[in-house]
Design an enzyme around this catalytic site. Structure first.
Site, PDB file in Angstrom:
ATOM      1  CB  CYS A  22      -0.893  -0.038   1.240  1.00  0.00           C
ATOM      2  SG  CYS A  22      -1.639   1.523   1.693  1.00  0.00           S
ATOM      3  CB  CYS A  25       0.772   1.250   4.288  1.00  0.00           C
ATOM      4  SG  CYS A  25      -1.001   0.891   4.352  1.00  0.00           S
TER       5      CYS A  25
END
Length: 101
Positions: A22, A25
């Site tokens: 991600c 992230c």
């Protein structure tokens, strides 16, 4: 993983549900690492990979990542989904923890 014990392991615990693939992230990773240094073990900061713990993420409503959940005495007191500035995240943690000196 015993999530209930994890969120009660310290007076204040921050959990981040994330995934290695991600991009949001990935951008939050240095922020979270910096927070770990700042709080110096006075609160628990735990990162949980949603790919390794799908059911746990689902049970905790972490269907968008990153999802940050802040617990005080085992009870959820704050939640945020998506990227967040380091200062904003730290202020939430310190508000829950009180004086961390």
């Amino acid at each position: 993983m015993d999530y209930k014990s994890l969120i009660k392991s310290e007076n204040v615990v921050l959990v981040e549900f994330y995934a290695s693939w991600c991009p949001h992230c990935q951008r939050m990773a240095p922020v979270v690492e910096g927070l770990k240094d700042l709080v110096n073990g006075k609160i628990g900061i735990h990162q949980i990979d949603v790919d390794e713990h799908e059911q746990l993420a689902e049970e905790n409503g972490a269907d968008t990542i990153p999802t940050f959940i802040l617990y005080k005495d085992g009870q959820e007191v704050w939640r945020h989904t998506g990227e967040i500035e380091s200062d904003a995240l730290l202020s939430r943690i310190t508000a829950a923890a009180g004086n961390m000196d």
